[in-house]
Design a protein around this motif. Structure first.
Motif, PDB file in Angstrom:
ATOM      1  N   ARG A 519      13.588   2.090  -5.902  1.00  0.00           N
ATOM      2  CA  ARG A 519      12.820   2.487  -7.086  1.00  0.00           C
ATOM      3  C   ARG A 519      12.748   1.309  -8.047  1.00  0.00           C
ATOM      4  NH1 ARG A 519      14.569   4.420 -11.968  1.00  0.00           N
ATOM      5  NH2 ARG A 519      16.680   4.825 -11.177  1.00  0.00           N
ATOM      6  N   GLN A 520      11.542   0.992  -8.471  1.00  0.00           N
ATOM      7  CA  GLN A 520      11.376  -0.128  -9.395  1.00  0.00           C
ATOM      8  C   GLN A 520      12.104   0.137 -10.706  1.00  0.00           C
ATOM      9  OE1 GLN A 520       7.507  -0.527 -11.098  1.00  0.00           O
ATOM     10  NE2 GLN A 520       7.891  -2.541 -11.989  1.00  0.00           N
ATOM     11  N   ALA A 523      10.899  -2.646 -15.850  1.00  0.00           N
ATOM     12  CA  ALA A 523       9.492  -2.839 -16.225  1.00  0.00           C
ATOM     13  C   ALA A 523       9.367  -3.646 -17.512  1.00  0.00           C
ATOM     14  CB  ALA A 523       8.807  -1.477 -16.380  1.00  0.00           C
ATOM     15  N   SER A 527       9.050  -6.685 -14.243  1.00  0.00           N
ATOM     16  CA  SER A 527       9.374  -6.492 -12.832  1.00  0.00           C
ATOM     17  C   SER A 527       8.156  -6.015 -12.060  1.00  0.00           C
ATOM     18  CB  SER A 527      10.507  -5.461 -12.706  1.00  0.00           C
ATOM     19  OG  SER A 527      10.800  -5.175 -11.359  1.00  0.00           O
ATOM     20  N   GLY A 529       5.771  -4.247  -9.374  1.00  0.00           N
ATOM     21  CA  GLY A 529       5.771  -2.943  -8.738  1.00  0.00           C
ATOM     22  C   GLY A 529       5.977  -3.065  -7.240  1.00  0.00           C
ATOM     23  N   SER A 531       5.279  -2.236  -3.292  1.00  0.00           N
ATOM     24  CA  SER A 531       4.102  -1.957  -2.467  1.00  0.00           C
ATOM     25  C   SER A 531       4.476  -1.006  -1.341  1.00  0.00           C
ATOM     26  CB  SER A 531       3.553  -3.269  -1.892  1.00  0.00           C
ATOM     27  OG  SER A 531       2.537  -3.010  -0.954  1.00  0.00           O
ATOM     28  N   SER A 544      11.269  -9.173  -9.482  1.00  0.00           N
ATOM     29  CA  SER A 544      11.182  -7.793  -9.016  1.00  0.00           C
ATOM     30  C   SER A 544      12.595  -7.250  -8.944  1.00  0.00           C
ATOM     31  CB  SER A 544      10.521  -7.701  -7.642  1.00  0.00           C
ATOM     32  OG  SER A 544      10.496  -6.342  -7.211  1.00  0.00           O
TER      33      SER A 544
END
Length: 550
Positions: A519-520, A523, A527, A529, A531, A544
C-alpha cells in the motif's frame, strides 16, 4: 547536583534509547542568532530560536563549542572546559538554554573537544614551563632528531608538520590541527581523569549527551613511529582537501590506536550513570566504517558514530549508496551510524552536489529512510546553498592557508537567515562576524513558512514520517540494491515492513515492485503511486514508499 540536572536525569532514565534512529539538529552558535547586537551568535540567541528547531520535529540539538577559547579555531581550541566564553554568554545563559530546550521536548548535546586544547589553556602553560612540573607529561612532547627536525613524519590536518618547536622546553609538541591546538597525552592517567571530570561538570548541568570531536585522535602511538606513504591511487581525501599532503599518508600511528577503546569504555560508563548519549566523529580516509564498527559495537563505548560517507564531494548515486550500506553491514554489523549531508566543516550539500529543490527533497527523504540516526545542519532545512565569501572577509585559518584551491569553511558558516527585511536576515542588529549571503535572504525562515511548497515544510514531513514508522527509526535494512539510478531497500521492524525506492537521477526511471501486497504511503513526500502491472514508475528525483499489507 542542581534541580535541573535531577529533572534531566529522570527524563533520560525514561528514554535512554531516544538516540537510536533519532534526528539531531546541529547549531553553530556563532551563526545561529545574536541576542545582543555584537554580530556574533550566542546562547540566549539559541534559546530565542529553539521553537523553530522544535517545530521541525527533531529529537535533539547539538551545539558546537561555546567554551572559553582564544578562538583561533572558533571554539575548537578550548582554554577552559568548564566555562562559557563571554562572547557566547554565561553559565546562567546555558542553564536557560537547557531549560528552554527541555520544555520544548528537545535533548541537548554539546560538542566536547577532548583530543587537544588551546595553547592558552592553563594545563598547557604549566606543561610547557619545564620538563619536571606536575603537568609536564599532560601533552605529547618529544625530542628533536639529531639534525633538529621533528620526531617523525606526522602531518597536521591544517597543513605542514604536526610538530611545533617550543623554545622553553627545547622539545617539539604534537598538534594534529593548528599549532595553537596542542594534543593532550592520553597515555597519562591524570589527563583522562581531568577530562572525565569536565564531562561530569556538564552532565551535572543537565546535558543529555555529547558530540565527540575527532574521537579517533585521542591516543597516539607511544613509540612515535612514522606513518607509511599511500600510493596516489589509494588516496581518499575525506578528512582533508586533496591539496593538503595529509592525504598522502596511511595514518597508522598518529591516531586510531587500540588504547583508545579503553578510554571510550570509561567515558561510556560515566554517561551511563546519567542516561546520557554520545556520537563520535571518526576522521579517517581509509577505515572510517571499520572504526565506526569498533567504536559503536556493544553497549560499552560510544552509542553512535558520525559517518563521513554521505559528506562526500561527489553526489551519491544509487550504486554508491548501496555500496556504502553493504560496506557498513560488513564492517559494522553491530554498530550504529549517524548520517549527515552537511556540517560546519564541508560545503553545503545543495551546492556540493548541485541539487535542485526536487533533488534536495529526495535526499532528505532518503536520509529519513536509512538505517541509523541523522544529523541536520542549521539552514539545511531551508536548502541554503554555500555562501560565496570573499577572501577579505575570510575568518577561517584553513581557508586562508590553502586559498584559492580550498576556500575554507566559512561558506557553510555564514549566519542563519530568519527573515528577509534587512541585510542581516534577522540574525543580528549589528555587523555580523561573517557577511550574510544575499542569495540566502529569499530562502529565509519566514518566507518559507508562508509557502506551502517550500523545502522547509518537506523537511518537517520527512522527519514526521520517520518518527511515525518504527521500521524506519529502528528497524533492519535488507535487500539493498541499485537498479540503474534507482536505490531500493526494505526496512523491517516487528510486523511492519516498508519498501523504499528512490530515483536518484534527473530522468524518469522504472523498477520492479517486490512480491506481495503493498500500500502506497508517504504521499506528502511525493511518493509514487503503485502500478497494477508490478512496475514502479518514478519521475526525476522521486521516491516510492510502500507498506506491506499481507
Amino acid at each position: 547536583m542542581n534541580q535541573q540536572a535531577d529533572i534531566s536525569m529522570a527524563s533520560a532514565a525514561q528514554d535512554t534509547d531516544w538516540w537510536r534512529g533519532g534526528v539531531i539538529y546541529q547549531i553553530y552558535p556563532r551563526s545561529f542568532q545574536d541576542s545582543n547586537g555584537d554580530g556574533i551568535g550566542d546562547l540566549l540567541g539559541i534559546s530565542q530560536r529553539l521553537p523553530h528547531v522544535a517545530s521541525l520535529g527533531v529529537d535533539a540539538i547539538w551545539i558546537s563549542p561555546f567554551f572559553k577559547s582564544p578562538m583561533k579555531d572558533f571554539g575548537y581550541d578550548v582554554s577552559d572546559y568548564c566555562d562559557v566564553d563571554p562572547m557566547f554568554g554565561t553559565l546562567a545563559d546555558f542553564d536557560i538554554l537547557i531549560g528552554t530546550a527541555h520544555r520544548l521536548g528537545l535533548k541537548v548535546m554539546i560538542d566536547l573537544v577532548l583530543s587537544h586544547t588551546s595553547d592558552e589553556h592553563p594545563w598547557f602553560k604549566e606543561s610547557r614551563a619545564s620538563r619536571d612540573n606536575k603537568r609536564a607529561n599532560w601533552y605529547v612532547w618529544a625530542d628533536a632528531k639529531p639534525d633538529g627536525t621533528p620526531p617523525n613524519n606526522w602531518l597536521s590536518i591544517f597543513g605542514g608538520s604536526a610538530w611545533q618547536w617550543d623554545s622553553t622546553r627545547c622539545q617539539y609538541y604534537l598538534h594534529n590541527f593548528l599549532s595553537e591546538q596542542p594534543d593532550l597525552n592520553f597515555h597519562e592517567p591524570q589527563v583522562q581523569e581531568a577530562l572525565l571530570a569536565a564531562t561530569r561538570f556538564w552532565l551535572d548541568r543537565g546535558v543529555d549527551g555529547f558530540r565527540l570531536d575527532t574521537i579517533n585522535f585521542y591516543v597516539h602511538d607511544a613509540q612515535l613511529r612514522d606513518n607509511p606513504p599511500l600510493a596516489p591511487e589509494d588516496r581518499n581525501p575525506i578528512t582533508a582537501p586533496a591539496v593538503n599532503p595529509y592525504t598522502w599518508q596511511n595514518h597508522l600511528y598518529d591516531k586510531t590506536q587500540p588504547e583508545n577503546l579503553a578510554f571510550l569504555r570509561r567515558f561510556r560508563s560515566l554517561l551511563d550513570e546519567y542516561g546520557a548519549t554520545s556520537v563520535g566523529e571518526v576522521g579517517d580516509d581509509q577505515r572510517g566504517l571499520e572504526i565506526l564498527g569498533e567504536y559503536t559495537a556493544g553497549n560499552d563505548k560510544v552509542h553512535m558514530s558520525y559517518a563521513f560517507e554521505l559528506l562526500s564531494t561527489h553526489m551519491p548515486t544509487a550504486p554508491y549508496v548501496a555500496q556504502v550500506m553493504h560496506d557498513l553491514a560488513r564492517a559494522a554489523p553491530d554498530g550504529w551510524a549517524c548520517w549527515a549531508f552537511s556540517n560546519h566543516d564541508v560545503p553545503r550539500h545543495t551546492t556540493r552536489w548541485e541539487l535542485s529543490d526536487g533533488a534536495t527533497r529526495c535526499f532528505i527523504t532518503l536520509m529519513m529512510c536509512l538505517r541509523g540516526s541523522a544529523c541536520l545542519y542549521q539552514g539545511e532545512e531551508l536548502a541554503l546553498p554555500e555562501a560565496d565569501v570573499a577572501f577579505e572577509d575570510l575568518q577561517d585559518p584553513y581557508g586562508k592557508r590553502f586559498w584559492p584551491a580550498f576556500k575554507g569553511r566559512d561558506g557553510c558558516r555564514t549566519p542563519m537567515v530568519w527573515e528577509p527585511s534587512n541585510q542581516n536576515g534577522g540574525f543580528s542588529s549589528g555587523h555580523p562576524w561573517l557577511p550574510v549571503s544575499h542569495e540566502h535572504l529569499n530562502r529565509a525562515v519566514t518566507t518559507q513558512e508562508q509557502d506551502p511548497s517550500a523545502v522547509l515544510h518537506h523537511y518537517r514531513h520527512a522527519i514526521r514520517f520517520r518518527r511515525n514508522h518504527p521500521a524506519l527509526r529502528t528497524g533492519s535494512i535488507e535487500e539493498v540494491t541499485a537498479d540503474g539510478t534507482v536505490l531500493r531497500f526494505i526496512r523491517r521492524e516487528g510486523d511492519q515492513t516498508i519498501f523504499c525506492a528512490f530515483n536518484l537521477g534527473g530522468d524518469p526511471a522504472a523498477t520492479e515492485m517486490p512480491s506481495g501486497t503493498w500500500r502506497q504511503i508517504g504521499a506528502e513526500l511525493g511518493s509514487a503511486g503503485l502500478s497494477p502491472d508490478g512496475k514502479l514508475h518514478l519521475g526525476p528525483w522521486q521516491p516510492s514508499l510502500a507498506l506491506k499489507a499481507d
